[in-house]
Design an enzyme around this catalytic site. Structure first.
Site, PDB file in Angstrom:
ATOM      1  N   HIS A   1       0.870  -1.183   0.000  1.00 32.55           N
ATOM      2  CA  HIS A   1       0.000   0.000   0.000  1.00 32.55           C
ATOM      3  C   HIS A   1       0.904   1.229   0.000  1.00 32.55           C
ATOM      4  O   HIS A   1       1.857   1.319   0.780  1.00 32.55           O
ATOM      5  CB  HIS A   1      -0.900  -0.031   1.234  1.00 32.55           C
ATOM      6  CG  HIS A   1      -1.426   1.291   1.659  1.00 32.55           C
ATOM      7  ND1 HIS A   1      -2.216   2.064   0.844  1.00 32.55           N
ATOM      8  CD2 HIS A   1      -1.292   1.982   2.818  1.00 32.55           C
ATOM      9  CE1 HIS A   1      -2.535   3.165   1.493  1.00 32.55           C
ATOM     10  NE2 HIS A   1      -1.980   3.145   2.678  1.00 32.55           N
TER      11      HIS A   1
ATOM     12  N   TYR B   1      -6.042   9.119   1.530  1.00 31.82           N
ATOM     13  CA  TYR B   1      -6.136   9.714   2.863  1.00 31.82           C
ATOM     14  C   TYR B   1      -4.903  10.574   3.111  1.00 31.82           C
ATOM     15  O   TYR B   1      -3.870  10.438   2.433  1.00 31.82           O
ATOM     16  CB  TYR B   1      -6.293   8.640   3.950  1.00 31.82           C
ATOM     17  CG  TYR B   1      -5.128   7.689   4.096  1.00 31.82           C
ATOM     18  CD1 TYR B   1      -3.956   8.065   4.760  1.00 31.82           C
ATOM     19  CD2 TYR B   1      -5.203   6.389   3.605  1.00 31.82           C
ATOM     20  CE1 TYR B   1      -2.889   7.197   4.905  1.00 31.82           C
ATOM     21  CE2 TYR B   1      -4.144   5.503   3.754  1.00 31.82           C
ATOM     22  CZ  TYR B   1      -2.992   5.910   4.405  1.00 31.82           C
ATOM     23  OH  TYR B   1      -1.936   5.052   4.548  1.00 31.82           O
TER      24      TYR B   1
ATOM     25  N   ASP C   1     -28.244 -20.489  16.634  1.00 31.56           N
ATOM     26  CA  ASP C   1     -29.532 -21.171  16.746  1.00 31.56           C
ATOM     27  C   ASP C   1     -29.554 -22.263  15.693  1.00 31.56           C
ATOM     28  O   ASP C   1     -29.129 -22.066  14.558  1.00 31.56           O
ATOM     29  CB  ASP C   1     -30.702 -20.203  16.608  1.00 31.56           C
ATOM     30  CG  ASP C   1     -30.807 -19.570  15.232  1.00 31.56           C
ATOM     31  OD1 ASP C   1     -29.767 -19.453  14.545  1.00 31.56           O
ATOM     32  OD2 ASP C   1     -31.915 -19.169  14.846  1.00 31.56           O
TER      33      ASP C   1
END
Length: 824
Positions: free
Chosen positions: A230, A261, A547
């Site tokens: 990256h 960013y 469940d």
């Protein structure tokens, strides 16, 4: 207590956090070993940019990040803070992203993190370098910020060392010794072998990051993790930042429209970029610490891959036009096939655990979660079922699959993804025997555990002439067709075939099978042959692990309808050592059709060699039979709330079963129906879905499943804790209805009582039978009162909703039991 002998492999942010958290709980027989120098060991933590953004569609991931923020904010190293709480700002430069920021703000509100939407002027005030003409709005999270990863490692290791933890730097792990375990068929760990000697161990926790797959293979474990490069670059000095003495004063900034960013570093800017081609690296090819010129997790910067990022940066942040990119790296980070961490114990080697694919953002939270899990046997602070390393099906561990999906997740890391977004290549992977017929009927397929599962069928488009199906808003109308509504209504009026093959099927057998299942479940499953029981499995804290349905097909043989591989793992871990119980996954060799609707018996009975009347096969009973030439196991169950059966047969006979039922159903208007209709119908009936409506953090009484707890049957796992929790139910899973037919929500939206956020939505759909939208939500118990008016936050809207009695459909169970009468 000193605790067992624990060796933590890896002294990055995760290993350091775990050492701190374990030692604070009294486990001090700990050794932390790393091949590099402390505290900057050369892994991802040593070069991590440190941005911590808490907004995430996963409640668990947000909570892990929130704890990380809270903990690191209290730490320092000789007066240097480990966290700079400058806030986090995400900006939108497209209308689509601005809409998505509203959705993200909803997540924050749902999970209890402060955030607010801000206009372009406010964005500029918060981050003056922004180009006002590019920005349409933003999302501000004041508690986000910059984690100083290396300082955080040092602070937490100092605390651990002060409690007696041993830290061994420059020790390369070469192997993990194991020996046969007398209580299982597998092995258990005994020591960690390093280039400087052996370290005895009762427990080994792999926190090796990008080396994780290599370490895990030492005990024969496959991790679906790929290190990918990256890009992170730093500008030279910016005139606009001249004189900035503090490291960071502006919020960390994300420009996700362009996969970018930004963060301050005094008078320079750091720029991170995810928009380049995926650059995967094998863990085996990562250089050792001592042979790497910089650090092994840092690869040479590829300037050509960064060109697009720099052009976009100069447009969004005009002040960078007077600067240059002075340095850059291609830093390695861990990616997984579903974007979630890999936490938990090995399925085969006792005492070997992993805490992998964890970024700085979630590191301290994962340290706490793993410490609780190891010390207490369960994690009480976080619901980790979506992070459990044993969640994967076998095909999801195949190297080709792992590489393809990990690279896809890198590409999509900042993309706007719909909750039903279908997975990409490799597809198709698992297809039921009915797949060829489903394609002929124009099935629109989504994926479930690798299975191609129809969402609706284009062949049912003529049904739209019979009903006026309301169209939801834009977001809910994606991955949707009005055919979904027509299929739901056709099921209610006639009969439909549902492909239920993606349901996990396990066989539990042996002389101890009944006692084994009694111990693991909350209901009484030691009943007559032919009984079917809906029941729960709990952890020691009384939280719901799953469940399941348990069908007793013979005195010593049971078929389990499970939720996934975690159920298989749970069963396997609890097998008695005497060999009296065997557990087998029979999913691949079998298939299932749900034949449901008021005309289901008219279709099935003429084909069968057994009595399928109400008296011949009662609700929640099972039997073997032949349907035409096909041997089946028929369970009289219905998750759509209609008369019918789950019909199981071998995969070799599946297509014949489909064709037999299809031909017989045509005179009764029979159709094939997809998962979209199934979800609508099951919510009308009030049936919960594990992993969506409930998880480990919830107990049966909160979830409205107290009926599945039979305390009179004797002891079971979680019973003692459940008895304590039963007296203090503070929240409830609650049914809400929405009158506006266009206001269909999707799940994870916040619920408001006036202006106060009070809960969040789990499952939602439009109820075509009842003519209302349906949303199940977790709410404070005092608000779960029928008739209570509330609002659901949906993007920038407030949708009026009302707490309703449940079930919304067939409260008297007449339809399910094959009795006449109006079910509404």
């Amino acid at each position: 207590m000193a605790g067992p002998r624990v060796v933590i492999i890896g002294a990055g942010v995760v290993g350091a956090a775990l050492a701190d958290e374990l030692s604070s709980r009294g486990w001090t027989e700990l050794t932390v070993v790393d091949q590099g120098p402390l505290p900057a060991t050369g892994g991802s933590s040593s070069h991590a940019p440190g941005l911590v953004f808490q907004a995430n569609p996963s409640k668990t991931m947000t909570e892990l990040a929130r704890y990380t923020v809270e903990k690191l904010s209290t730490l320092d190293v000789d007066g240097q803070p480990c966290f700079l709480q400058v806030g986090g700002l995400e900006v939108a430069t497209t209308p689509e992203r601005l809409t998505d920021l509203r959705r993200r703000h909803g997540w924050l509100t749902s999970w209890g993190v402060e955030g607010r939407l801000v206009d372009p002027d406010a964005c500029l005030a918060l981050h003056p370098l922004l180009n006002r003409d590019r920005v349409l709005g933003g999302l501000l999270v004041p508690t986000d910020g910059l984690a100083k990863a290396v300082l955080a490692v040092e602070a937490q290791l100092r605390a651990a060392r002060a409690r007696g933890v041993r830290l061994l730097e420059r020790h390369e792990v070469l192997d993990i010794r194991t020996e046969a375990d007398d209580t299982t068929d597998g092995d258990r760990v005994t020591a960690v072998v390093t280039d400087r000697g052996e370290i005895p161990a009762d427990l080994v926790v792999c926190c090796a990051g990008i080396w994780g797959p290599k370490v895990a293979r030492m005990v024969g474990m496959s991790l679906p993790l790929t290190p990918l490069a990256h890009q992170l670059a730093w500008t030279g000095p910016l005139p606009a930042l001249a004189g900035q003495t503090e490291e960071a004063v502006r919020p960390i900034l994300r420009h996700q429209d362009a996969d970018l960013y930004y963060r301050d570093r005094h008078d320079r800017l750091g720029i991170g970029f995810y928009g380049h081609r995926p650059m995967p690296v094998s863990a085996d090819d990562i250089a050792p610490v001592d042979s790497s010129p910089d650090m092994p997790s840092v690869l040479r910067f590829t300037a050509d891959d960064f060109a697009e990022a720099w052009t976009e940066t100069q447009s969004l942040l005009p002040a960078t036009r007077d600067a240059k990119v002075e340095e850059g790296i291609n830093g390695l980070f861990s990616f997984t096939t579903d974007g979630m961490p890999l936490l938990g114990p090995s399925p085969d080697v006792k005492g070997f655990w992993v805490a992998e694919a964890v970024w700085v953002t979630h590191s301290a939270g994962v340290g706490r979660a793993m410490a609780e899990w190891l010390v207490d046997g369960h994690c009480s602070s976080f619901d980790l079922h979506a992070c459990d390393v044993n969640r994967f099906e076998p095909h999801q561990l195949a190297p080709a699959y792992v590489l393809a999906r990990d690279c896809r997740n890198f590409v999509e890391v900042y993309d706007i993804l719909h909750p039903l977004e279908p997975a990409g290549a490799p597809r198709p992977l698992r297809t039921s025997p009915f797949h060829v017929r489903e394609r002929e009927l124009g099935a629109f397929f989504l994926e479930a555990s690798g299975w191609e599962r129809p969402q609706w069928y284009e062949a049912n488009e003529p049904l739209l002439d019979r009903w006026d199906i309301p169209v939801p808003g834009d977001w809910a109308a994606r991955m949707w067709s009005p055919i979904v509504g027509a299929e739901a209504l056709a099921t209610r009026e006639g009969v439909a075939l549902y492909d239920m093959s993606a349901l996990k099927r396990l066989e539990v057998s042996g002389r101890g099978a009944a006692a084994f299942l009694q111990r693991l479940t909350t209901s009484d499953v030691d009943k007559s042959v032919g009984s079917v029981t809906y029941t729960l499995m709990l952890d020691e804290n009384g939280g719901i692990r799953s469940d399941i349905t348990v069908a007793r097909l013979a005195r010593r043989r049971f078929q389990i309808g499970a939720n996934g591989n975690l159920d298989l793992d749970w069963f396997t871990r609890h097998l008695p050592a005497d060999g009296s119980v065997a557990v087998r996954d029979i999913t691949a060799g079998t298939c299932c059709i749900g034949l449901w609707g008021p005309k289901a018996r008219e279709v099935l009975q003429p084909l069968a060699d057994a009595d399928f009347s109400n008296e011949g096969l009662r609700y929640f009973r099972a039997r073997s039979a032949h349907i035409g030439a096909v041997p089946v196991t028929a369970l009289r169950l219905s998750y759509v709330g209609e008369l019918g059966w789950e019909l199981y047969t071998g995969a070799d006979m599946g297509l014949k079963l489909w064709d037999t039922l299809w031909e017989a159903a045509q005179p009764y208007g029979g159709i094939a129906a997809g998962r979209g209709a199934f979800n609508s119908l099951r919510l009308e009936k009030g049936y919960r879905a594990f992993g969506t409506d409930m998880g480990h953090e919830h107990d049966p009484y909160e979830a409205g499943l107290g009926f599945a707890v039979k305390t009179g049957k004797g002891d079971f796992i979680g019973r003692a804790a459940l008895e304590r929790r039963a007296a203090d139910v503070r929240r409830r899973l609650t049914c809400l209805t929405i009158d506006d037919p266009g206001a269909v929500v999707m799940g994870k939206e916040p619920v408001y009582d006036g202006d106060r956020p009070v809960g969040y939505v789990t499952s939602a759909a439009y109820g075509y039978t009842i003519g209302k939208g349906i949303a199940y939500a977790w709410l404070p118990a005092e608000l779960a009162t029928p008739g209570r008016a509330l609002d659901i936050g949906y993007f920038d809207l407030r949708i009026a909703a009302v707490v309703a009695e449940e079930p919304l459909f067939d409260p008297g169970m007449r339809r399910l039991r094959g009795l006449a009468g109006d079910a509404r």
